[in-house]
Design an enzyme around this catalytic site. Sequence first.
Site, PDB file in Angstrom:
ATOM      1  N   HIS A  72       0.754  -0.865  -0.263  1.00 27.18           N
ATOM      2  CA  HIS A  72       0.105   0.336  -0.359  1.00 27.18           C
ATOM      3  C   HIS A  72       0.532   1.304   0.339  1.00 27.18           C
ATOM      4  CE1 HIS A  72      -3.209  -2.377   0.993  1.00 27.18           C
ATOM      5  NE2 HIS A  72      -2.934  -3.406   2.224  1.00 27.18           N
TER       6      HIS A  72
HETATM    7  C1  BDR Z   1      -3.176   0.331   4.884  1.00 26.01           C
HETATM    8  O1  BDR Z   1      -2.918   0.079   7.033  1.00 26.01           O
HETATM    9  C2  BDR Z   1      -2.034  -0.159   6.915  1.00 26.01           C
HETATM   10  O2  BDR Z   1      -1.785  -1.827   8.249  1.00 26.01           O
HETATM   11  C3  BDR Z   1      -0.966  -0.258   6.033  1.00 26.01           C
HETATM   12  O3  BDR Z   1       0.304   0.358   6.725  1.00 26.01           O
HETATM   13  C4  BDR Z   1      -1.613   0.628   4.871  1.00 26.01           C
HETATM   14  O4  BDR Z   1      -0.727   1.638   5.617  1.00 26.01           O
HETATM   15  C5  BDR Z   1      -3.813  -0.479   4.161  1.00 26.01           C
HETATM   16  O5  BDR Z   1      -4.634  -0.110   4.775  1.00 26.01           O
END
Ligand code: BDR
Length: 309
Positions: A239
Amino acid sequence: MKIIIDTDPGQDDAVAILMALASPEIELLGLTAVAGNVPLELTARNARIVCELAGRPDIAVFAGCDRPLMRTLVTAEHVHGRTGLDGPDLPDPTMPLQEAHAVDFLIETLRREPAGTVTLCPLGPLTNIAVALARAPDIAPRIARIVLMGGAYFEVGNITPTAEFNIYVDPEAADIVFRAGVPLTVLPLDATHKALVTTARNDAFRALGTPVGRTVAEMTDFFERFDLAKYGSDGAPLHDPTVIGWLLAPELFRGREINVEIETRSDLTRGMTVADWWGVTDRPANALFIGDLDADGFFSLLTERLGRL
Ligand code: BDR
Ligand code: CA
Protein backbone atom coordinates in the site's frame (compact mmCIF):
# COMPACT_ATOMS: atom_id res chain seq x y z
CA MET A 1 10.69 18.31 -3.28
CA LYS A 2 10.43 18.68 0.48
CA ILE A 3 8.25 16.16 2.28
CA ILE A 4 7.30 15.02 5.77
CA ILE A 5 6.21 11.39 6.11
CA ASP A 6 3.64 10.74 8.84
CA THR A 7 3.68 7.03 9.51
CA ASP A 8 2.79 3.96 11.61
CA PRO A 9 5.40 1.38 10.47
CA GLY A 10 4.23 -1.24 9.38
CA GLN A 11 6.26 -3.17 6.77
CA ASP A 12 4.71 -1.28 3.86
CA ASP A 13 5.35 2.05 5.61
CA ALA A 14 8.96 0.92 6.00
CA VAL A 15 9.29 0.27 2.27
CA ALA A 16 7.78 3.71 1.53
CA ILE A 17 10.31 5.39 3.84
CA LEU A 18 13.17 3.49 2.19
CA MET A 19 11.92 4.48 -1.27
CA ALA A 20 11.82 8.14 -0.24
CA LEU A 21 15.30 8.01 1.31
CA ALA A 22 16.63 6.41 -1.88
CA SER A 23 15.23 9.15 -4.13
CA PRO A 24 17.37 12.23 -4.87
CA GLU A 25 14.26 14.19 -5.96
CA ILE A 26 12.99 14.01 -2.38
CA GLU A 27 14.24 15.89 0.66
CA LEU A 28 12.79 14.20 3.76
CA LEU A 29 12.44 16.95 6.40
CA GLY A 30 11.39 14.49 9.10
CA LEU A 31 9.35 11.47 10.06
CA THR A 32 6.38 11.82 12.38
CA ALA A 33 5.10 8.66 14.04
CA VAL A 34 1.47 8.02 14.91
CA ALA A 35 -0.36 5.18 16.61
CA GLY A 36 -1.92 2.82 14.08
CA ASN A 37 -0.69 -0.59 12.97
CA VAL A 38 0.86 -0.92 16.44
CA PRO A 39 0.97 1.46 19.44
CA LEU A 40 2.97 4.71 19.22
CA GLU A 41 5.95 3.47 21.20
CA LEU A 42 6.52 0.80 18.55
CA THR A 43 5.83 2.98 15.49
CA ALA A 44 8.31 5.59 16.80
CA ARG A 45 10.83 2.79 17.34
CA ASN A 46 10.20 1.22 13.94
CA ALA A 47 10.62 4.54 12.11
CA ARG A 48 14.10 4.84 13.59
CA ILE A 49 14.96 1.20 12.77
CA VAL A 50 14.12 1.94 9.13
CA CYS A 51 16.28 5.11 9.04
CA GLU A 52 19.21 3.15 10.43
CA LEU A 53 18.65 0.36 7.90
CA ALA A 54 18.93 3.03 5.18
CA GLY A 55 22.12 4.38 6.74
CA ARG A 56 20.35 7.65 7.67
CA PRO A 57 20.48 8.05 11.48
CA ASP A 58 20.52 11.81 10.83
CA ILE A 59 16.78 11.87 9.96
CA ALA A 60 14.70 13.56 12.67
CA VAL A 61 12.00 11.24 14.01
CA PHE A 62 9.19 12.63 16.20
CA ALA A 63 6.53 10.80 18.19
CA GLY A 64 3.01 12.16 17.83
CA CYS A 65 -0.47 11.21 18.97
CA ASP A 66 -0.86 7.92 20.80
CA ARG A 67 -4.57 7.52 20.14
CA PRO A 68 -7.30 8.70 17.76
CA LEU A 69 -9.18 11.95 18.44
CA MET A 70 -12.32 10.35 19.84
CA ARG A 71 -12.02 6.58 19.50
CA THR A 72 -10.24 3.73 21.16
CA LEU A 73 -7.12 2.78 19.19
CA VAL A 74 -7.56 -0.19 16.85
CA THR A 75 -4.27 -1.86 15.82
CA ALA A 76 -3.34 -4.41 13.14
CA GLU A 77 -0.95 -6.93 14.68
CA HIS A 78 -2.87 -9.59 12.74
CA VAL A 79 -1.30 -8.12 9.58
CA HIS A 80 2.04 -6.71 10.71
CA GLY A 81 2.95 -8.92 13.69
CA ARG A 82 3.53 -8.00 17.32
CA THR A 83 6.30 -5.46 16.63
CA GLY A 84 4.70 -4.02 13.49
CA LEU A 85 7.85 -4.95 11.56
CA ASP A 86 7.80 -8.72 12.02
CA GLY A 87 9.71 -10.74 9.42
CA PRO A 88 13.34 -9.62 9.30
CA ASP A 89 15.57 -9.68 12.35
CA LEU A 90 16.41 -5.99 12.88
CA PRO A 91 18.47 -4.45 15.70
CA ASP A 92 17.01 -1.98 18.18
CA PRO A 93 17.63 1.61 17.07
CA THR A 94 20.40 3.64 18.65
CA MET A 95 19.54 7.00 17.05
CA PRO A 96 17.54 9.33 19.29
CA LEU A 97 13.86 10.12 19.17
CA GLN A 98 13.42 13.92 18.99
CA GLU A 99 12.08 15.57 22.13
CA ALA A 100 9.50 17.74 20.36
CA HIS A 101 6.00 16.43 19.73
CA ALA A 102 5.29 15.51 16.09
CA VAL A 103 2.41 18.01 15.92
CA ASP A 104 4.69 20.87 17.03
CA PHE A 105 7.27 19.81 14.45
CA LEU A 106 4.61 19.81 11.71
CA ILE A 107 3.34 23.26 12.66
CA GLU A 108 6.77 24.82 13.12
CA THR A 109 8.13 23.38 9.87
CA LEU A 110 5.15 24.51 7.81
CA ARG A 111 5.40 28.02 9.29
CA ARG A 112 9.16 28.18 8.72
CA GLU A 113 9.43 26.83 5.16
CA PRO A 114 8.21 29.00 2.27
CA ALA A 115 4.47 28.54 1.67
CA GLY A 116 3.64 25.88 -0.90
CA THR A 117 6.95 24.03 -0.67
CA VAL A 118 6.24 21.20 1.79
CA THR A 119 4.19 18.11 0.89
CA LEU A 120 2.76 15.93 3.67
CA CYS A 121 2.71 12.17 3.11
CA PRO A 122 0.48 10.42 5.67
CA LEU A 123 0.75 6.63 5.63
CA GLY A 124 -1.32 5.86 8.72
CA PRO A 125 -4.32 7.19 10.65
CA LEU A 126 -4.61 10.97 10.16
CA THR A 127 -4.52 11.99 13.83
CA ASN A 128 -1.26 14.00 13.79
CA ILE A 129 -2.21 15.90 10.65
CA ALA A 130 -5.71 16.69 11.92
CA VAL A 131 -4.44 17.94 15.29
CA ALA A 132 -1.90 20.17 13.53
CA LEU A 133 -4.62 21.61 11.25
CA ALA A 134 -7.03 22.12 14.14
CA ARG A 135 -4.45 23.76 16.37
CA ALA A 136 -2.88 25.94 13.66
CA PRO A 137 -5.35 26.63 10.83
CA ASP A 138 -2.82 29.06 9.31
CA ILE A 139 -0.73 26.10 8.11
CA ALA A 140 -3.43 24.80 5.72
CA PRO A 141 -2.72 27.25 2.88
CA ARG A 142 1.03 26.72 3.36
CA ILE A 143 0.86 22.95 2.62
CA ALA A 144 1.77 22.22 -1.02
CA ARG A 145 -0.31 19.03 -1.04
CA ILE A 146 -1.26 16.09 1.14
CA VAL A 147 -0.60 12.75 -0.58
CA LEU A 148 -2.04 9.99 1.56
CA MET A 149 -2.67 6.26 1.55
CA GLY A 150 -6.18 5.55 2.75
CA GLY A 151 -9.74 4.83 1.82
CA ALA A 152 -11.39 2.68 -0.78
CA TYR A 153 -14.31 2.87 -3.15
CA PHE A 154 -14.72 -0.01 -5.62
CA GLU A 155 -12.43 -2.25 -3.58
CA VAL A 156 -14.29 -1.33 -0.36
CA GLY A 157 -12.90 -2.28 3.02
CA ASN A 158 -10.03 -4.24 4.53
CA ILE A 159 -10.86 -3.75 8.24
CA THR A 160 -14.66 -3.68 7.92
CA PRO A 161 -16.73 -4.43 4.82
CA THR A 162 -16.78 -0.71 3.96
CA ALA A 163 -13.70 0.87 5.56
CA GLU A 164 -9.98 0.91 4.90
CA PHE A 165 -7.79 0.66 8.02
CA ASN A 166 -6.14 4.13 8.11
CA ILE A 167 -9.44 6.01 7.74
CA TYR A 168 -11.36 3.60 9.99
CA VAL A 169 -8.97 4.04 12.93
CA ASP A 170 -9.53 7.81 13.13
CA PRO A 171 -12.47 8.88 10.96
CA GLU A 172 -12.88 12.24 12.74
CA ALA A 173 -9.25 13.07 11.90
CA ALA A 174 -9.79 12.03 8.29
CA ASP A 175 -12.88 14.22 8.14
CA ILE A 176 -10.82 17.25 9.25
CA VAL A 177 -8.14 16.53 6.63
CA PHE A 178 -10.60 15.97 3.77
CA ARG A 179 -12.36 19.26 4.60
CA ALA A 180 -9.19 21.33 5.08
CA GLY A 181 -9.14 22.78 1.56
CA VAL A 182 -5.58 21.51 1.00
CA PRO A 183 -4.83 19.89 -2.40
CA LEU A 184 -5.20 16.18 -1.74
CA THR A 185 -4.09 13.03 -3.55
CA VAL A 186 -5.60 9.81 -2.22
CA LEU A 187 -4.09 6.38 -2.88
CA PRO A 188 -6.97 4.09 -1.87
CA LEU A 189 -7.21 0.30 -1.93
CA ASP A 190 -8.50 0.64 -5.50
CA ALA A 191 -4.94 1.55 -6.48
CA THR A 192 -2.93 -0.38 -3.90
CA HIS A 193 -4.69 -3.69 -4.54
CA LYS A 194 -3.10 -3.50 -8.00
CA ALA A 195 0.39 -3.10 -6.50
CA LEU A 196 0.78 -6.78 -5.65
CA VAL A 197 4.08 -8.26 -4.50
CA THR A 198 4.15 -11.36 -6.70
CA THR A 199 6.85 -13.98 -6.16
CA ALA A 200 8.81 -12.56 -9.11
CA ARG A 201 8.68 -9.02 -7.68
CA ASN A 202 9.75 -10.25 -4.26
CA ASP A 203 12.61 -12.22 -5.86
CA ALA A 204 13.72 -8.98 -7.54
CA PHE A 205 14.03 -7.28 -4.13
CA ARG A 206 16.09 -10.22 -2.82
CA ALA A 207 18.22 -10.29 -5.97
CA LEU A 208 19.46 -6.75 -5.19
CA GLY A 209 21.86 -8.65 -2.91
CA THR A 210 21.94 -5.83 -0.34
CA PRO A 211 20.79 -5.74 3.29
CA VAL A 212 17.94 -3.42 2.22
CA GLY A 213 16.85 -5.73 -0.62
CA ARG A 214 16.94 -8.80 1.63
CA THR A 215 15.11 -7.02 4.47
CA VAL A 216 12.35 -5.74 2.17
CA ALA A 217 11.90 -9.27 0.77
CA GLU A 218 11.62 -10.66 4.31
CA MET A 219 9.11 -7.97 5.28
CA THR A 220 6.86 -8.64 2.32
CA ASP A 221 7.23 -12.42 2.87
CA PHE A 222 5.81 -11.83 6.33
CA PHE A 223 2.70 -9.83 5.59
CA GLU A 224 2.06 -11.86 2.44
CA ARG A 225 1.07 -14.75 4.69
CA PHE A 226 -1.90 -12.77 5.89
CA ASP A 227 -2.95 -11.21 2.62
CA LEU A 228 -2.67 -14.34 0.48
CA ALA A 229 -4.91 -16.23 2.86
CA LYS A 230 -7.34 -13.33 2.97
CA TYR A 231 -7.57 -12.30 -0.67
CA GLY A 232 -6.23 -15.35 -2.51
CA SER A 233 -4.45 -12.99 -4.92
CA ASP A 234 -1.06 -13.22 -6.64
CA GLY A 235 0.66 -11.36 -3.85
CA ALA A 236 0.10 -8.91 -1.01
CA PRO A 237 -0.75 -5.28 -1.80
CA LEU A 238 2.15 -2.95 -1.09
CA HIS A 239 0.00 0.00 0.00
CA ASP A 240 2.10 2.85 1.37
CA PRO A 241 4.96 3.00 -1.20
CA THR A 242 2.39 4.01 -3.83
CA VAL A 243 2.38 7.45 -2.15
CA ILE A 244 6.08 7.90 -2.91
CA GLY A 245 5.54 6.33 -6.34
CA TRP A 246 2.94 8.98 -7.16
CA LEU A 247 5.29 11.79 -6.08
CA LEU A 248 8.08 10.47 -8.28
CA ALA A 249 6.13 9.26 -11.31
CA PRO A 250 2.50 10.45 -11.38
CA GLU A 251 2.26 9.29 -15.00
CA LEU A 252 2.11 5.70 -13.68
CA PHE A 253 -1.20 6.47 -11.93
CA ARG A 254 -4.73 7.33 -13.09
CA GLY A 255 -7.48 8.96 -11.08
CA ARG A 256 -10.20 11.57 -10.99
CA GLU A 257 -10.68 14.88 -9.20
CA ILE A 258 -13.81 14.11 -7.19
CA ASN A 259 -15.61 14.82 -3.94
CA VAL A 260 -14.73 12.45 -1.10
CA GLU A 261 -16.42 12.60 2.30
CA ILE A 262 -15.83 10.52 5.40
CA GLU A 263 -18.55 8.61 7.23
CA THR A 264 -18.21 9.41 10.95
CA ARG A 265 -21.70 8.78 12.30
CA SER A 266 -22.74 5.26 11.36
CA ASP A 267 -21.32 2.36 13.38
CA LEU A 268 -21.97 0.08 10.43
CA THR A 269 -19.99 2.09 7.86
CA ARG A 270 -17.63 4.06 10.13
CA GLY A 271 -14.63 5.38 8.22
CA MET A 272 -16.05 4.73 4.76
CA THR A 273 -14.67 7.08 2.09
CA VAL A 274 -17.82 8.13 0.26
CA ALA A 275 -16.29 8.90 -3.13
CA ASP A 276 -18.42 10.56 -5.80
CA TRP A 277 -16.60 8.73 -8.62
CA TRP A 278 -19.46 9.15 -11.09
CA GLY A 279 -20.16 12.80 -10.25
CA VAL A 280 -23.73 12.16 -9.16
CA THR A 281 -23.74 15.02 -6.63
CA ASP A 282 -22.87 18.69 -6.99
CA ARG A 283 -20.45 18.52 -4.07
CA PRO A 284 -17.18 20.18 -5.11
CA ALA A 285 -14.10 18.06 -5.82
CA ASN A 286 -11.67 17.95 -2.90
CA ALA A 287 -9.32 15.12 -3.90
CA LEU A 288 -7.51 13.43 -6.75
CA PHE A 289 -8.71 9.88 -6.06
CA ILE A 290 -6.46 7.31 -7.73
CA GLY A 291 -8.20 4.28 -9.20
CA ASP A 292 -5.50 2.56 -11.21
CA LEU A 293 -1.75 2.21 -11.56
CA ASP A 294 0.84 0.65 -13.86
CA ALA A 295 2.03 -2.08 -11.51
CA ASP A 296 5.05 -3.18 -13.57
CA GLY A 297 6.20 0.43 -13.93
CA PHE A 298 5.71 1.06 -10.22
CA PHE A 299 7.63 -2.05 -9.13
CA SER A 300 10.54 -1.39 -11.50
CA LEU A 301 10.83 2.15 -10.11
CA LEU A 302 10.64 0.85 -6.53
CA THR A 303 13.22 -1.90 -7.10
CA GLU A 304 15.59 0.46 -8.89
CA ARG A 305 15.33 2.94 -6.01
CA LEU A 306 15.85 0.34 -3.30
CA GLY A 307 18.95 -0.78 -5.20
CA ARG A 308 20.52 2.64 -4.52
CA LEU A 309 20.58 2.08 -0.74
C1 BDR B 1 -2.96 0.62 5.39
O1 BDR B 1 -3.15 0.06 6.69
C2 BDR B 1 -1.92 -0.33 7.23
O2 BDR B 1 -2.03 -1.59 7.79
C3 BDR B 1 -0.90 -0.25 6.12
O3 BDR B 1 0.36 0.14 6.64
C4 BDR B 1 -1.48 0.77 5.18
O4 BDR B 1 -1.08 2.07 5.54
C5 BDR B 1 -3.66 -0.26 4.38
O5 BDR B 1 -5.03 -0.32 4.65
CA1 CA C 1 0.70 2.50 7.16
